[in-house]
Design a protein around this motif. Structure first.
Motif, PDB file in Angstrom:
ATOM      1  N   ARG A  14      55.036  43.854  51.153  1.00 53.80           N
ATOM      2  CA  ARG A  14      53.778  44.488  50.788  1.00 53.80           C
ATOM      3  C   ARG A  14      53.590  44.789  49.522  1.00 53.80           C
ATOM      4  NH1 ARG A  14      52.866  48.583  54.924  1.00 53.80           N
ATOM      5  NH2 ARG A  14      54.103  49.961  53.577  1.00 53.80           N
ATOM      6  N   THR A  17      53.411  41.730  47.325  1.00 59.23           N
ATOM      7  CA  THR A  17      51.918  41.309  47.453  1.00 59.23           C
ATOM      8  C   THR A  17      50.930  41.970  46.551  1.00 59.23           C
ATOM      9  OG1 THR A  17      52.637  40.426  49.884  1.00 59.23           O
ATOM     10  CG2 THR A  17      50.235  40.665  49.110  1.00 59.23           C
ATOM     11  N   LEU A  21      49.116  40.465  43.479  1.00 61.71           N
ATOM     12  CA  LEU A  21      47.499  40.444  43.517  1.00 61.71           C
ATOM     13  C   LEU A  21      46.953  41.076  42.362  1.00 61.71           C
ATOM     14  CD1 LEU A  21      46.552  41.257  47.102  1.00 61.71           C
ATOM     15  CD2 LEU A  21      46.246  39.221  45.944  1.00 61.71           C
TER      16      LEU A  21
END
Length: 109
Positions: A14, A17, A21
């Protein structure tokens, strides 16, 4: 793999990610802004049209002086303009004579 390890792996994925992003958002904003500015600058540049005129040569005129005078604002260097001037007029060399006519070109809106 224990439950604690699975949670740590999920948390790492997570976090990775989220970082990816954020990098993607930054890059798209930066490059998108740059591309939009480049496009806006292109639209502000007005296209110039090429016009031709004929001049009568006087004593003492030279192709280099004529090229230097008309190349200003054309986007050509004096040498490039001279070569194009010779091509347009079918000249093999740089010899010109007073009283002859020479076709010159210039750029304007």
């Amino acid at each position: 793999m224990t439950r604690r390890q699975r949670i740590a792996v999920k948390r790492s994925i997570r976090n990775l990610t989220v970082v990816l992003l954020m990098i993607l958002a930054f890059c798209s904003g930066f490059f998108g802004h740059t591309l939009l500015n480049a496009h806006a600058e292109e639209e502000n540049v007005k296209p110039l049209n090429r016009y031709y005129t004929s001049i009568q040569l006087r004593g003492g005129d030279s192709l280099w002086e004529i090229a230097d005078q008309y190349a200003d604002g054309s986007g050509y260097s004096t040498r490039e303009y001279l070569d194009e001037l010779k091509r347009v007029n079918g000249l093999k060399g740089e010899e010109i004579h007073s009283g002859e006519y020479l076709t010159v070109f210039y750029y304007a809106e």
